[in-house]
Scaffold this active site. Structure first.
Site, mmCIF file in Angstrom:
data_model
loop_
_atom_site.group_PDB
_atom_site.id
_atom_site.type_symbol
_atom_site.label_atom_id
_atom_site.label_comp_id
_atom_site.label_asym_id
_atom_site.label_seq_id
_atom_site.Cartn_x
_atom_site.Cartn_y
_atom_site.Cartn_z
ATOM 1 N N GLU A 164 55.884 -40.278 99.730
ATOM 2 C CA GLU A 164 55.826 -41.692 100.113
ATOM 3 C C GLU A 164 56.697 -42.436 99.120
ATOM 4 O OE1 GLU A 164 55.738 -45.000 99.832
ATOM 5 O OE2 GLU A 164 53.602 -45.321 99.458
ATOM 6 N N GLU A 193 63.865 -46.933 97.271
ATOM 7 C CA GLU A 193 63.271 -46.106 96.213
ATOM 8 C C GLU A 193 63.956 -44.752 96.085
ATOM 9 O OE1 GLU A 193 59.081 -45.727 96.197
ATOM 10 O OE2 GLU A 193 58.711 -47.861 95.959
#
Length: 727
Positions: free
Chosen positions: A188, A197
C-alpha cells in the site's frame, strides 16, 4: 525545542537516503549503521533545522512508552487516519485472503507500516495450512515506523510469523534477506495521486529482483480517472494575474508579460473536493486516464490522448482526478477515492461505492492555466495525459491541437494554491495596503524590515516609500526571492537600489546589514515558506524575529502586525474525530500499542488528551459551529517573546455533539485594532489547529452548557497546550 543531542554532529550527506512523501509515510533515512537513523526536524520559531537520532532498540517493548522523539515524528502523519479507514482495511483483508491460497506461498509486504497487511497475510497463510511451509517477509524503511511495527507484531504474537527488515525494498536481495523470490506481493504505497510514494519504481525493482514471474498482487490493478470542472474558487487558486487585475490596487505580483512569474506548481494538488460540490459545475463525464497492472512490470512513462465530449457550456478551470483500486484478480473487491458526486452516480463502468470520509487519500486537482478553457456543450476536446515515475500531468488542447497550458519560465516562484488565492484576494490586499499606508504616513525616510517571506509586503513598502531602505529577510525564498523582485521592480515603480534581500534567518541580521541604522518599520504577514502545513501559531516565528531585532529597533519603531489573538470556536467534527480515534481491534489485530505514537485523539483512556493538529477545517467532512468565536489570549509584539496563558468560558449557541475546538490566530495590523486579518476556517486560505476531545460531549443551549478552555504558550518550543472542562 531542544537542540541536537550533545556530542552528535550531523551525519554526512553520503550516509543518508531521504524520501519525503505526501502522507509522511515514506520518510526514510538509512544511515551507515543499520541500528540508528537520523531525522531532520525544523524548529518552527527559529527556522533552524536539527537532527534527531532514532535508535533501533529504544522503546520497542510492548508495554514501554514510545520515546518522545518517536511520538513527535509520527503523530502528525496520516497513519492513524488510514488505519481507521474500515473500508480500506476490509478490502485488503478480503483480497489477501483470496490471494494467499497456496500453503507454500511466499508473501512480501513492501512498506509494512504497522504490519497490518503482513499479519493479514500470515493469518491467511495459516488458514490454508501454510504455517511452517510458506513465509511472510516485510520491509519498512522508516525506522521510527519500523520500531512501532515490531511492537505491534509482538502484541499480536506475530513476531515469529513475519520477518521484518528495516530496509527499503531495493536494499533486499534474494538469497540474503529473502530465501527465494516472492510469489505474492502485498503493498500500500499509494498517495492521493497514486504515484507519488514511488509506486512505479518500487514495482519495477520488485519485478526485476524480488518476485517470481506472474506473481499474485494485492492490489491487482489501479485505474485513474478525471473530470473537467468549472469552479470560481479553484480558478482563484491558480490565476493570480487575473485576480490582481480585478483588484486594481497598483501592486503587481504578476505584471503584464510576466503572468506566470508567480504560480502554482504544474502538478496535481491533493484537496478534499466534496465540500466544493455546490460550487462546481461539471463539464464532462468522468473519463479513464491510466491503468496500472501491479502483476506486471510498469513502464516508467506513458502518454495517452483522450477525447472528451463536454456536457455543458462553461470554462474549464481544473481537472479533478481520483483512482479506483481493484484489489483482487476476480474483479469483486474495489476501493475508490472518487468524489461523492461520482460515487453516488450510476455511470457505467464505474463501481458504485460508499465509504466514510478519510483524510489520508484526497482528490487531486490539476489547474488549467490563466482564465481557463472556454467550452460549449457537446464540444469535442483533446486531453493529453502523461505520467513519469512519480506523477501524472495533463495538457488540455483546443480543437486545433494548440496547447492551452503555457510554459513556465525557469526563474518563476511557485506557491501553494491557497497562497495564490490569498495574494489575489481583494479584501486581504486592501487590508495590508491600508495598514502600510497608515504606517508610512507622516514618517521620514526609514529602514524597513520585511521579516518573513512576503513578496507582497516587499513590493508594497518599496513602491509606497521610494526613499526608504527596505530589507527583505526572505529566509525561505532566499535568492529566488531576490531574482523575482528584480524582475518585477520596474512594473511596481521602485529601484532595486533601495531593497536588499538578506536570504537568511532573523538571527543572521547584523548592524552591518542595517548600515548601523535603526529599524523604523518591522512588517510581516506573517508567512514563512515551507510552514504552510504547520499549526497556525508557529507563524509566531515573527514574534521571535522581533525579539532578535530588539536592540536594532528605534524607540518609535512600528511593528505590523502589532499583535496576534488566539481565537477558538467549539465544533462538531464527527468525520475528523472518527479518523483520529484511538485504535483497538483492526481486522482482528490488536493495535492498542500504536495510539500514543500515532497521535490518537478520540476514545483515549482516563484523562489523556491527544495532540492539537493542523487541518483545513473546511475540508474535514461534516462540520458545524456550536459556539461563537472566542478570544483566548493575546500575543503582544511590542514586547519581546514570552510565555502566555489565557482562558475563556465557551457558551454554546447550537445543539449538537462537540468533538473539539478549532483554533487559529487573528493578526491585528494596527494599534487601533481596526484592521484585522483572520486565519479562521471561514477564509479557506489557512490551516487551523484542531484540538479534539477524547470523549465527545452532547450540548444543548436549553441546558445552559459551558466549557472552560485554558491555553498556555511556551516560547522555548513554540507549542500551545490546551485543556478543557465542561459544566
Amino acid at each position: 525545542m531542544p537542540g541536537c543531542l550533545a556530542g552528535l554532529a550531523p551525519p554526512p550527506p553520503a550516509a543518508l537516503h531521504l524520501l519525503l512523501r505526501g502522507r509522511g509515510r515514506r520518510m526514510a533515512f538509512s544511515a551507515a549503521a543499520p541500528s540508528r537513523a537520523f531525522q531532520l526536524r525544523l524548529n518552527p520559531l527559529t527556522g533552524d533545522s536539527e537532527w534527531l537520532v532514532v535508535d533501533e532498540a529504544e522503546g520497542e517493548d510492548v508495554g514501554a512508552a514510545p520515546p518522545q522523539t518517536q511520538r513527535q515524528l509520527l503523530a502528525a502523519t496520516s497513519y492513524l487516519d488510514m488505519l481507521n479507514d474500515a473500508a480500506r482495511n476490509r478490502a485488503y483483508r478480503r483480497a489477501i485472503d483470496a490471494a494467499v491460497s497456496d500453503p507454500s506461498a511466499r508473501v512480501l509486504d513492501i512498506g509494512a507500516g504497522t504490519g497490518l497487511l503482513s499479519m493479514m497475510s500470515a493469518r491467511a497463510l495459516e488458514a490454508v495450512g501454510g504455517e511452517g511451509r510458506g513465509s511472510v517477509s516485510a520491509c519498512e524503511s522508516y525506522l521510527p515506523m519500523g520500531k512501532l511495527t515490531r511492537r505491534v507484531l509482538r502484541a499480536n504474537g506475530m513476531e515469529n510469523k513475519v520477518k521484518l527488515f528495516h530496509k527499503r525494498s531495493d536494499e533486499l536481495e534474494v538469497g540474503v534477506e529473502l530465501d527465494s523470490p516472492a510469489d505474492v506481493l502485498v503493498s500500500e504505497i499509494l498517495d492521493s495521486e497514486l504515484l507519488g510514494e514511488g509506486l512505479i519504481p518500487t514495482l519495477q525493482q520488485a519485478h526485476d529482483s524480488l518476485l517470481v514471474k506472474n506473481p499474485k498482487t494485492v492490489p491487482y490493478r489501479a485505474t485513474t480517472y478525471g473530470q473537467l470542472v468549472e469552479s470560481p474558487f479553484l480558478w482563484k487558486m491558480h490565476d493570480l494575474h487575473s485576480n490582481e487585475a480585478n483588484a486594481a490596487d497598483g501592486v503587481w505580483l504578476t505584471p503584464d508579460g510576466m503572468e506566470n512569474i508567480v504560480s502554482v506548481k504544474l502538478q496535481q494538488h491533493a484537496m478534499q473536493c466534496d465540500p466544493l460540490e455546490d460550487e462546481i459545475r461539471l463539464l464532462s463525464e468522468p473519463f479513464k486516464v491510466f491503468e496500472f497492472d501491479f502483476s506486471e512490470r510498469p513502464e516508467s512513462q506513458r502518454e495517452n490522448k483522450i477525447t472528451i465530449k463536454t456536457t455543458g457550456d462553461g470554462c474549464v478551470h481544473a481537472i479533478i482526478s481520483w483512482w479506483v483500486l481493484q484489489l483482487d484478480s476476480a474483479g469483486s473487491i474495489f476501493y475508490s477515492t472518487a468524489p461523492k458526486w461520482v460515487r453516488q452516480s450510476s455511470i457505467k463502468d464505474l463501481p458504485r461505492y460508499t465509504k466514510d470520509w478519510c483524510d489520508h487519500w484526497k482528490h487531486c486537482v490539476w489547474f488549467t492555466q490563466g482564465r481557463g478553457a472556454p467550452v460549449m456543450k457537446d464540444q469535442t476536446l483533446s486531453l493529453r495525459a502523461s505520467h513519469n515515475l512519480t506523477s501524472i500531468s495533463y495538457q488540455l488542447l483546443n480543437p486545433n491541437d494548440e496547447a492551452c497550458n503555457g510554459n513556465l519560465k525557469a526563474d518563476h516562484l511557485t506557491l501553494l494554491p491557497e497562497r495564490i488565492a490569498l495574494y489575489g484576494d481583494i479584501y486581504w490586499r486592501s487590508a495590508l495596503i491600508t495598514a502600510i499606508k497608515n504606517a508610512l504616513s507622516d514618517r521620514s525616510p526609514q529602514t524597513c524590515i520585511v521579516a518573513d517571506d512576503s513578496i507582497f509586503l516587499a513590493l508594497l513598502v518599496s513602491s509606497l516609500s521610494p526613499s526608504s531602505k527596505v530589507i527583505a529577510m526572505f529566509p525561505g525564498l532566499r535568492d529566488k526571492g531576490a531574482t523575482y523582485l528584480q524582475a518585477v521592480a520596474k512594473a511596481n515603480n521602485f529601484s532595486m537600489d533601495q531593497i536588499q534581500v538578506i536570504g537568511k534567518r532573523a538571527a543572521s541580521l547584523s548592524t552591518d546589514d542595517l548600515e548601523h541604522k535603526k529599524i523604523n518599520l518591522l512588517v510581516g504577514e506573517p508567512f514563512y515558506c515551507g510552514s504552510e502545513g504547520m499549526l497556525p501559531w508557529q507563524n509566531l516565528r515573527f514574534w521571535n524575529a522581533r525579539t532578535l531585532f530588539h536592540s536594532m529597533l528605534s524607540e518609535d519603531a512600528l511593528i505590523m502586525p502589532c499583535k496576534g489573538v488566539l481565537k477558538l470556536c467549539a465544533m462538531s467534527l464527527p468525520d475528523l474525530w472518527k479518523s483520529r480515534r484511538s485504535l483497538k481491534d483492526v481486522e482482528g489485530f490488536d493495535h492498542l500499542v500504536v495510539n500514543e505514537t500515532l497521535g490518537a485523539c478520540g476514545d483515549l483512556p482516563g484523562e489523556q488528551q491527544g495532540p492539537c493538529l493542523p487541518y483545513y477545517v473546511w475540508q474535514c467532512g461534516y462540520t458545524k459551529k456550536l459556539s461563537k468565536v472566542y478570544s483566548v489570549m493575546d500575543f503582544n509584539f511590542s514586547e519581546p517573546i514570552h510565555s502566555c496563558f489565557g482562558k475563556t468560558k465557551i457558551e454554546f449557541a447550537d445543539a449538537g455533539t462537540c468533538h473539539g475546538f478549532a483554533v487559529w490566530i487573528d493578526w491585528v495590523l494596527d494599534e487601533k485594532n481596526s484592521i484585522v486579518i483572520s486565519t479562521g476556517p471561514d477564509t479557506r486560505y489557512w490551516k487551523q489547529g484542531v484540538q479534539l476531545l477524547s470523549k465527545p460531549v452532547e450540548v444543548n443551549p436549553a441546558d445552559d452548557p459551558a466549557a472552560l478552555v485554558e491555553a498556555s504558550f511556551d516560547p522555548a518550543s513554540g507549542d500551545i497546550t490546551f485543556s478543557s472542562s465542561f459544566s
